[in-house]
Design an enzyme around this catalytic site. Structure first.
Site, PDB file in Angstrom:
ATOM      1  N   ASP A   1       0.809  -1.219   0.000  1.00 15.92           N
ATOM      2  CA  ASP A   1       0.000   0.000   0.000  1.00 15.92           C
ATOM      3  C   ASP A   1       0.846   1.276   0.000  1.00 15.92           C
ATOM      4  O   ASP A   1       0.419   2.320   0.493  1.00 15.92           O
ATOM      5  CB  ASP A   1      -0.961   0.040   1.210  1.00 15.92           C
ATOM      6  CG  ASP A   1      -1.795  -1.206   1.290  1.00 15.92           C
ATOM      7  OD1 ASP A   1      -2.246  -1.668   0.230  1.00 15.92           O
ATOM      8  OD2 ASP A   1      -1.988  -1.729   2.397  1.00 15.92           O
TER       9      ASP A   1
ATOM     10  N   LYS B   1       2.579   1.565  -5.165  1.00 20.84           N
ATOM     11  CA  LYS B   1       3.426   1.000  -6.227  1.00 20.84           C
ATOM     12  C   LYS B   1       2.767   1.066  -7.592  1.00 20.84           C
ATOM     13  O   LYS B   1       3.429   1.269  -8.599  1.00 20.84           O
ATOM     14  CB  LYS B   1       3.782  -0.458  -5.907  1.00 20.84           C
ATOM     15  CG  LYS B   1       4.689  -0.609  -4.711  1.00 20.84           C
ATOM     16  CD  LYS B   1       4.940  -2.061  -4.398  1.00 20.84           C
ATOM     17  CE  LYS B   1       3.703  -2.804  -3.992  1.00 20.84           C
ATOM     18  NZ  LYS B   1       3.048  -2.329  -2.762  1.00 20.84           N
TER      19      LYS B   1
ATOM     20  N   GLY C   1      -3.580  -4.777  -4.536  1.00 21.07           N
ATOM     21  CA  GLY C   1      -4.574  -3.824  -5.025  1.00 21.07           C
ATOM     22  C   GLY C   1      -3.829  -2.592  -5.482  1.00 21.07           C
ATOM     23  O   GLY C   1      -3.367  -1.813  -4.660  1.00 21.07           O
ATOM     24  N   HIS C   2      -3.628  -2.449  -6.776  1.00 22.89           N
ATOM     25  CA  HIS C   2      -2.847  -1.330  -7.290  1.00 22.89           C
ATOM     26  C   HIS C   2      -3.784  -0.324  -7.963  1.00 22.89           C
ATOM     27  O   HIS C   2      -4.540  -0.675  -8.864  1.00 22.89           O
ATOM     28  CB  HIS C   2      -1.784  -1.836  -8.277  1.00 22.89           C
ATOM     29  CG  HIS C   2      -0.715  -2.638  -7.601  1.00 22.89           C
ATOM     30  ND1 HIS C   2       0.265  -3.328  -8.272  1.00 22.89           N
ATOM     31  CD2 HIS C   2      -0.471  -2.858  -6.287  1.00 22.89           C
ATOM     32  CE1 HIS C   2       1.059  -3.927  -7.393  1.00 22.89           C
ATOM     33  NE2 HIS C   2       0.620  -3.662  -6.189  1.00 22.89           N
TER      34      HIS C   2
ATOM     35  N   GLN D   1       2.726  -6.133  -2.694  1.00 18.80           N
ATOM     36  CA  GLN D   1       2.991  -6.151  -1.243  1.00 18.80           C
ATOM     37  C   GLN D   1       4.268  -5.355  -0.936  1.00 18.80           C
ATOM     38  O   GLN D   1       4.545  -4.405  -1.649  1.00 18.80           O
ATOM     39  CB  GLN D   1       3.048  -7.584  -0.694  1.00 18.80           C
ATOM     40  CG  GLN D   1       1.703  -8.302  -0.693  1.00 18.80           C
ATOM     41  CD  GLN D   1       1.366  -8.959  -2.021  1.00 18.80           C
ATOM     42  OE1 GLN D   1       2.174  -9.669  -2.584  1.00 18.80           O
ATOM     43  NE2 GLN D   1       0.171  -8.738  -2.522  1.00 18.80           N
TER      44      GLN D   1
END
Ligand code: IMP
Length: 444
Positions: free
Chosen positions: A12, A15, A39-40, A225
């Site tokens: 988070d 990235k 989750g990007h 991550q």
């Protein structure tokens, strides 16, 4: 020139957005570990793209690749591809034959194990997507690879071997009333359909050869991550089940170590710390401050919607990440989020058993005993951040620059990009190795 983007903390860090920025000069963007636990989020002209499996570079029309180190939930993959197509994009994506499939039983077992652990406070707080069980099957050599899915006979044989074991564990250990998730025939039919679509789309490749054949391509390796969630180098057991550190880019794609180390390794850093899930976090805000800050920062998990834990920037942890990954540069984002605070601190070192340490310890017990030692910084107020971003680094308030330069000096690496808002236009790019220069080919 290649670039590897690595989360410096607990994920988070932003990235996806930095991958989007640096992939402007890339040809291929490769995910090398993780799955749909990621989750990007990428914001372009106010439009948001939330990706969990498809590499972030596809939003810019770059080729996306999922390496062998990934675990692939095919339902998520196809849903993302469909939704990108519905939005007018034409994603070109390839998936490694060697990557492993996440099956519905992995998800059920992940959640069951977390629930069982809840009682003794050892729960990791996983995203519940079956990531750990899928990697566990890979390691214990009963996983099913994407390549194996393509052949119906192999798929059936493998399912017939593995599913009864899973069903037995679910029923006997976790007391689950099993259904379709543990039924060979149902799974066979469903995954046969997925495999037909994989064939139709012609997207399953040997990623190692695929990348080797494109030796002139500029590649961005997109970590998911973060370093502190690395199975080996994070704070075990409060980690994910893959290697989000720079070495993972090699093992998780089949490129040579030089392919990664000849390029840039960029640590993605957020101006404060956040994490979802359990485990120690020495600089964590107390409950009241955390609630206020979370609202201000919008710190809720992209995948789970869970409120994220938040705290002051932690240099021991960043020094550790810099060493483990060999960062050649960092990015520093969310500086706008810190505007308007009454105080601003950075943890410079920990005190552990009367000793001052400046890097992360190895065990969660030690880590939870670490007392953060803080440096105080001048705070800054709110600004028209987009206007400042347009004017560039020197236009940023002096206090923001002092904060950024402190971090950069402490880590001994330059800052390639600063984020003062979520979108591309709120990013000040100091240097983009992929658009600015290309390394000469190595002499052979
Ligand atoms: P898992 O990867 O779902 O097994 O979860 C293991 C740990 O990693 C938990 O603490 C999760 O909250 C955390 N985690 C997994 N993926 C992400 C991510 O993309 N961002 C932040 N934390 C994550």
């Amino acid at each position: 020139m290649n670039a590897t983007l690595i989360g410096s903390g607990f994920g988070d860090e932003g990235k996806g957005r930095m991958t989007d920025i640096f992939s402007a000069g890339a040809d291929i963007v490769v995910r090398f570990q993780g799955g749909n636990n990621a989750g990007h989020t990428i914001t372009v002209d106010g439009e948001e793209y939330a990706l969990r499996l498809v590499p972030s570079g596809v939003v810019r029309g770059k080729t996306g690749v999922l390496g062998n180190g990934c675990v692939v939930n095919l339902e998520t993959l196809f849903t993302e591809l469909d939704s990108l197509r519905d939005r007018g994009l034409n994603p070109e994506i390839y998936v490694s034959k060697r990557s492993h499939v996440v099956f519905p039983y992995h998800r059920v077992l992940d959640q069951a194990e977390e629930t069982a652990k809840d009682d003794d406070a050892t729960a990791v707080g996983t995203t519940g997507n079956g990531i750990g069980p899928a990697y566990a099957d890979k390691t214990s050599r009963r996983g099913i690879r994407i390549g194996e899915l393509l052949d119906p006979e192999t798929l059936r044989t493998r399912l017939e071997h593995v599913v009864p074991q899973k069903r037995a564990v679910a029923e006997a250990v976790f007391d689950i009333e099993t259904g379709d998730e543990f039924d060979v025939e149902t799974l066979f039919e469903r995954f046969r359909t997925y495999s037909q679509r994989l064939k139709r789309e012609d997207i399953v490749v040997d990623v190692s050869s695929f990348l080797a054949q494109r030796e002139d391509a500029a590649i961005v390796f997109e970590g998911a991550q973060g370093t502190q969630l690395d199975l080996d180098h994070g704070i075990y057991p409060f980690v994910t089940s893959s290697n989000p550190t720079a070495g993972g880019a090699i093992v998780g794609t089949g490129v040579s170590p030089q392919t990664v180390s000849d390029g840039e390794i960029i640590g993605v850093v957020k101006a404060y710390l956040s994490r979802v899930g359990s485990g120690p976090m020495p600089t964590e805000f107390d409950e009241e401050d955390a609630a206020d800050f979370r609202e201000q920062a919008g710190e809720f998990g992209t995948v789970t919607g869970r409120p994220r834990r938040t705290g002051w920037l932690d240099l021991p942890l960043l020094r550790y990440a810099t060493r483990v990954n060999g960062f050649t540069a960092i990015t520093l984002s969310h500086l706008d989020v810190l505007a308007g605070l009454d105080e601003l601190r950075v943890c410079d070192a920990y005190e552990l058993d009367g000793e001052c340490i400046d890097t992360a310890p190895t065990s969660p017990d030690e880590w939870s005993q670490c007392e953060p030692q803080y440096e105080e910084f001048e705070t800054w107020g709110d600004h028209d951040w987009l206007a400042l971003a347009e004017d560039g680094y020197e236009a940023l308030p002096e206090e923001v620059r002092a904060y950024a330069e402190y971090v950069s000096n402490e880590l001994g690496v330059p800052i390639y990009a600063l984020g003062v808002g979520p979108g591309r236009e709120a990013t000040i790019i100091q240097e983009n190795p992929l658009t600015q220069r290309r390394t000469p080919k190595r002499e052979t």
